[in-house]
Design a protein around this motif. Structure first.
Motif, mmCIF file in Angstrom:
data_model
loop_
_atom_site.group_PDB
_atom_site.id
_atom_site.type_symbol
_atom_site.label_atom_id
_atom_site.label_comp_id
_atom_site.label_asym_id
_atom_site.label_seq_id
_atom_site.Cartn_x
_atom_site.Cartn_y
_atom_site.Cartn_z
ATOM 1 N N PRO A 101 -17.516 -13.722 -6.858
ATOM 2 C CA PRO A 101 -16.820 -13.375 -8.100
ATOM 3 C C PRO A 101 -15.313 -13.283 -7.802
ATOM 4 C CG PRO A 101 -18.679 -11.892 -7.710
ATOM 5 C CD PRO A 101 -18.528 -12.717 -6.483
ATOM 6 N N PRO A 102 -14.449 -13.756 -8.712
ATOM 7 C CA PRO A 102 -13.009 -13.821 -8.419
ATOM 8 C C PRO A 102 -12.402 -12.479 -8.005
ATOM 9 C CG PRO A 102 -13.498 -14.667 -10.636
ATOM 10 C CD PRO A 102 -14.794 -14.289 -10.037
ATOM 11 N N GLU A 103 -12.948 -11.377 -8.513
ATOM 12 C CA GLU A 103 -12.343 -10.079 -8.186
ATOM 13 C C GLU A 103 -12.509 -9.698 -6.708
ATOM 14 O OE1 GLU A 103 -14.706 -10.866 -10.542
ATOM 15 O OE2 GLU A 103 -15.393 -8.979 -11.430
ATOM 16 N N VAL A 104 -13.416 -10.378 -6.010
ATOM 17 C CA VAL A 104 -13.621 -10.059 -4.591
ATOM 18 C C VAL A 104 -12.380 -10.456 -3.777
ATOM 19 C CG1 VAL A 104 -15.047 -10.509 -2.552
ATOM 20 C CG2 VAL A 104 -16.121 -10.264 -4.800
ATOM 21 N N GLY A 105 -11.954 -11.695 -3.947
ATOM 22 C CA GLY A 105 -10.760 -12.168 -3.252
ATOM 23 C C GLY A 105 -9.528 -11.384 -3.669
ATOM 24 N N GLU A 106 -9.453 -11.063 -4.955
ATOM 25 C CA GLU A 106 -8.303 -10.284 -5.446
ATOM 26 C C GLU A 106 -8.247 -8.907 -4.788
ATOM 27 O OE1 GLU A 106 -8.906 -10.256 -9.702
ATOM 28 O OE2 GLU A 106 -8.698 -12.450 -9.785
ATOM 29 N N ALA A 107 -9.420 -8.273 -4.633
ATOM 30 C CA ALA A 107 -9.461 -6.935 -4.032
ATOM 31 C C ALA A 107 -9.067 -6.984 -2.555
ATOM 32 C CB ALA A 107 -10.863 -6.333 -4.187
ATOM 33 N N VAL A 108 -9.480 -8.057 -1.859
ATOM 34 C CA VAL A 108 -9.131 -8.212 -0.443
ATOM 35 C C VAL A 108 -7.609 -8.343 -0.303
ATOM 36 C CG1 VAL A 108 -9.273 -9.829 1.505
ATOM 37 C CG2 VAL A 108 -11.357 -9.165 0.280
ATOM 38 N N LEU A 109 -7.028 -9.212 -1.134
ATOM 39 C CA LEU A 109 -5.571 -9.407 -1.096
ATOM 40 C C LEU A 109 -4.834 -8.121 -1.462
ATOM 41 C CD1 LEU A 109 -4.424 -12.801 -2.617
ATOM 42 C CD2 LEU A 109 -3.907 -11.828 -0.378
ATOM 43 N N HIS A 110 -5.324 -7.458 -2.496
ATOM 44 C CA HIS A 110 -4.694 -6.211 -2.939
ATOM 45 C C HIS A 110 -4.709 -5.186 -1.811
ATOM 46 C CE1 HIS A 110 -3.502 -2.890 -5.529
ATOM 47 N NE2 HIS A 110 -4.520 -2.203 -5.054
ATOM 48 N N PHE A 111 -5.846 -5.084 -1.127
ATOM 49 C CA PHE A 111 -5.912 -4.121 -0.035
ATOM 50 C C PHE A 111 -4.904 -4.469 1.057
ATOM 51 C CE2 PHE A 111 -7.149 -2.357 3.978
ATOM 52 C CZ PHE A 111 -7.383 -1.036 3.652
ATOM 53 N N LEU A 112 -4.883 -5.742 1.448
ATOM 54 C CA LEU A 112 -3.980 -6.155 2.541
ATOM 55 C C LEU A 112 -2.512 -5.962 2.160
ATOM 56 C CD1 LEU A 112 -5.596 -9.420 3.924
ATOM 57 C CD2 LEU A 112 -5.156 -7.314 5.197
ATOM 58 N N ASN A 113 -2.177 -6.309 0.928
ATOM 59 C CA ASN A 113 -0.765 -6.310 0.536
ATOM 60 C C ASN A 113 -0.263 -4.974 0.011
ATOM 61 O OD1 ASN A 113 -0.542 -8.978 1.241
ATOM 62 N ND2 ASN A 113 -0.991 -9.741 -0.810
ATOM 63 N N GLU A 114 -1.151 -4.196 -0.603
ATOM 64 C CA GLU A 114 -0.676 -2.989 -1.296
ATOM 65 C C GLU A 114 -1.155 -1.678 -0.668
ATOM 66 O OE1 GLU A 114 1.372 -3.585 -3.778
ATOM 67 O OE2 GLU A 114 0.988 -5.746 -3.906
ATOM 68 N N ILE A 115 -2.232 -1.706 0.084
ATOM 69 C CA ILE A 115 -2.785 -0.445 0.624
ATOM 70 C C ILE A 115 -2.705 -0.450 2.147
ATOM 71 C CG2 ILE A 115 -4.768 1.120 0.662
ATOM 72 C CD1 ILE A 115 -5.629 -0.214 -2.009
ATOM 73 N N GLY A 116 -3.601 -1.185 2.762
ATOM 74 C CA GLY A 116 -3.483 -1.470 4.188
ATOM 75 C C GLY A 116 -3.683 -0.335 5.183
ATOM 76 N N ALA A 117 -3.643 0.924 4.743
ATOM 77 C CA ALA A 117 -3.664 2.041 5.698
ATOM 78 C C ALA A 117 -5.072 2.332 6.219
ATOM 79 C CB ALA A 117 -3.085 3.287 5.043
ATOM 80 N N ASN A 118 -5.089 3.059 7.344
ATOM 81 C CA ASN A 118 -6.345 3.403 8.004
ATOM 82 C C ASN A 118 -7.047 4.534 7.241
ATOM 83 O OD1 ASN A 118 -8.360 3.804 9.938
ATOM 84 N ND2 ASN A 118 -6.950 3.304 11.598
ATOM 85 N N PRO A 119 -8.318 4.332 6.831
ATOM 86 C CA PRO A 119 -8.982 5.367 6.033
ATOM 87 C C PRO A 119 -9.435 6.549 6.896
ATOM 88 C CG PRO A 119 -10.496 3.571 6.479
ATOM 89 C CD PRO A 119 -9.181 3.178 7.091
ATOM 90 N N GLY A 120 -9.358 7.730 6.339
ATOM 91 C CA GLY A 120 -9.942 8.908 6.985
ATOM 92 C C GLY A 120 -9.149 9.483 8.130
ATOM 93 N N ARG A 121 -8.005 8.882 8.450
ATOM 94 C CA ARG A 121 -7.265 9.334 9.620
ATOM 95 C C ARG A 121 -6.104 10.250 9.255
ATOM 96 N NH1 ARG A 121 -11.676 6.438 10.801
ATOM 97 N NH2 ARG A 121 -11.737 5.765 12.975
ATOM 98 N N ALA A 122 -5.332 9.850 8.258
ATOM 99 C CA ALA A 122 -4.132 10.610 7.944
ATOM 100 C C ALA A 122 -4.230 11.186 6.541
ATOM 101 C CB ALA A 122 -2.903 9.709 8.066
ATOM 102 N N GLY A 123 -3.211 11.995 6.183
ATOM 103 C CA GLY A 123 -3.230 12.638 4.880
ATOM 104 C C GLY A 123 -2.285 11.992 3.890
ATOM 105 N N HIS A 124 -1.615 10.907 4.286
ATOM 106 C CA HIS A 124 -0.665 10.307 3.337
ATOM 107 C C HIS A 124 -1.391 9.503 2.270
ATOM 108 C CE1 HIS A 124 -0.994 6.348 5.270
ATOM 109 N NE2 HIS A 124 -0.852 6.951 6.446
ATOM 110 N N ARG A 125 -0.646 9.173 1.234
ATOM 111 C CA ARG A 125 -1.284 8.615 0.031
ATOM 112 C C ARG A 125 -2.007 7.283 0.283
ATOM 113 N NH1 ARG A 125 4.157 8.133 -3.402
ATOM 114 N NH2 ARG A 125 4.666 9.870 -2.052
ATOM 115 N N LEU A 126 -1.427 6.451 1.151
ATOM 116 C CA LEU A 126 -2.082 5.156 1.368
ATOM 117 C C LEU A 126 -3.389 5.315 2.150
ATOM 118 C CD1 LEU A 126 0.901 2.704 2.062
ATOM 119 C CD2 LEU A 126 -0.447 2.975 -0.032
ATOM 120 N N SER A 127 -3.373 6.254 3.099
ATOM 121 C CA SER A 127 -4.604 6.510 3.860
ATOM 122 C C SER A 127 -5.688 7.060 2.932
ATOM 123 C CB SER A 127 -4.316 7.494 5.002
ATOM 124 O OG SER A 127 -5.522 7.859 5.627
#
Lengths: 384, 74
Positions: free
Chosen positions: A14-40
């Motif tokens: 489904p097209p939203e799969v590729g969009e979500a991957v790109l969005h994560f790489l370009n807009e979020i990218g942070a390591n989950p569960g490790r830090a307290g900042h907004r991107l994490s």
């Protein structure tokens, strides 16, 4: 081009799969569960939402029971190597993929006792035969929900009842059914459920894992890897709680962001609707193939008793030659050979030659099935 | 006295799960880094209004969410 290799991996997504991957790489990218900042935290939220959606697809009691890994193979290895010990007895079927069979053969060499219950040539496992194989030291029944070679669905509800009656553990490999067939792990009494993200859940490769039910005793369940979890950082020992006990190291959050979007799409689309469409395509394909002289179709022939994966052979042609002609002359992409499941091919009588496998998916159409049937009919008339 | 309390949880994943469940039950919470004087855990915890503590405890129990502790914030 007609893509008939969905049993290996679904495509397109489904097209939203590729969009979500790109969005994560370009807009979020942070390591989950490790830090307290907004991107994490945003990253952690995606991870959690994906867990919740996986739990929802399989009717798991708690999203924290969902353990992410690279694929279903990793999930199945965790269940088998983490729980079985020398002297234990485990029962499996003669229709398994090597993702179950190879870990079991490895464990057998270490002293685990293994019984492989033979299935019918249509790939069906008889629950009574499984019950008859139970010994005093049996601890687990490990089977696939559906064959990756001929799609045959196993009677998991009947097997689940036997498992509970004898107080064993029930491991089900749902690689071929997750997302394509309704699965309720509570109702079917599944204790350990292996799933993959990139087939009928329509997510990216590199996603999958294991769901661990409440009956599984965590203190007896070895983690196969240990490391950073972002939790209990003061401790030099692995945490005992889920999912952290079995999830060390930075996860594939990029892929899981894609899986999250895929699951959102899947839950909106509805597994029942997907199943209805795939059953129609599958029955059309089976009936069409059976009408062609010189073709042998494997399995029950009844689409309601299998997934959208159909195996067949042409009398006049080697499967590999057929696949090359299907690709080059007709643009039909499929997989031939043994499909990483030698014992399944022995069961249906196609070892070592293998079969031609058409793995249909939700994005295939009746028109494509009919085009493929015409192509196969032409091939069946070729003189060698 | 501070108007807030914090719920210490096992992991950030648990914090997000709890935040979600509290939200479904009408309790507002915020994910914040664990104050170092409360725990050496590197993760996050959930900050809630002190007046919501009793309601939150009931929701935690009902949903079988494992937590470490609830502390008033100084």
């Amino acid at each position: 081009m007609i893509y008939f290799d969905n049993a290996a991996t679904s495509w397109p997504k489904p097209p939203e799969v590729g969009e979500a991957v790109l969005h994560f790489l370009n807009e979020i990218g942070a390591n989950p569960g490790r830090a307290g900042h907004r991107l994490s935290i945003e990253s952690s939220r995606i991870l959690y939402e994906t867990r919740e959606r996986v739990a929802s697809v399989f009717h798991a009691a708690d999203p924290m029971q969902v353990i992410f890994g690279a694929n279903v193979t990793e999930g199945l290895n965790l269940a088998l190597h983490g729980l079985l010990r020398p002297g234990d007895h485990v029962i499996t079927s003669s229709m398994e993929h090597n993702s179950v069979m190879r870990p079991l053969r490895d464990l057998e060499a270490q002293g685990v006792e293994l019984t492989i219950v033979p299935c019918t040539p249509e790939g069906l496992l008889n629950p009574q035969a499984v019950e008859n194989a139970i010994r005093p030291n049996t601890v687990m029944i490990a089977v696939n929900h559906a064959s990756n070679v001929i799609g045959t669905l196993q009677p998991i509800n009947a097997l689940g009842k036997i498992v509970r009656k004898h107080d064993l553990l029930f491991l089900v490999d749902c690689a071929q059914t997750g997302g394509a067939y309704p699965i309720d792990m509570e109702a079917s009494q599944i204790d350990l459920l292996g799933f993959t993200g990139h087939k009928s859940l329509y997510g990216p490769m590199g996603t999958g894992g294991l769901i661990i039910g409440e009956r599984v005793q965590l203190e007896k369940f070895r983690s196969l890897k240990q490391g950073g979890t972002g939790s209990r950082s003061e401790a030099e020992f692995q945490p005992e709680f889920l999912p952290d006990k079995f999830e060390s190291g930075t996860p594939n959050t990029v892929g899981l962001a894609g899986l999250n979007a895929a699951l959102g799409w899947l839950l909106r689309e509805g597994i029942e609707n997907i199943r209805t469409h795939e059953t129609l395509l599958t029955q059309t394909l089976i009936d069409g193939l059976k009408a062609v002289p010189g073709i042998r179709v494997y399995g029950s022939g009844d689409a309601s008793r299998q997934t959208a994966t159909v195996s067949f052979n042409l009398q006049n042609m080697d499967p590999s030659e057929a696949s090359l002609l299907l690709d080059e002359n007709y643009g039909i992409l499929c997989r031939v050979g043994l499909h990483c499941a030698p014992i399944a091919h022995k069961t249906i009588g196609t070892f070592p030659g293998g079969t031609i496998r058409f793995g249909l998916g939700y994005f295939n159409t009746l028109r494509e099935v009919n085009q493929a049937l015409n192509a196969v009919e032409e091939l069946s008339k070729r003189r060698i | 006295m501070n108007q807030y309390a914090v719920i210490l949880v096992l992991s950030t994943g648990h914090a997000i799960r709890l935040e979600h469940v509290l939200h479904q039950n009408g309790i507002t919470s915020k994910l914040i880094p664990v104050p170092r004087y409360l725990s050496s855990n590197c993760g996050n915890c959930l900050r809630i209004e002190r007046t919501d503590i009793d309601a939150a405890k009931k929701i935690i129990e009902k949903n079988k969410i494992e937590i470490e502790a609830i502390h008033d914030l100084d």
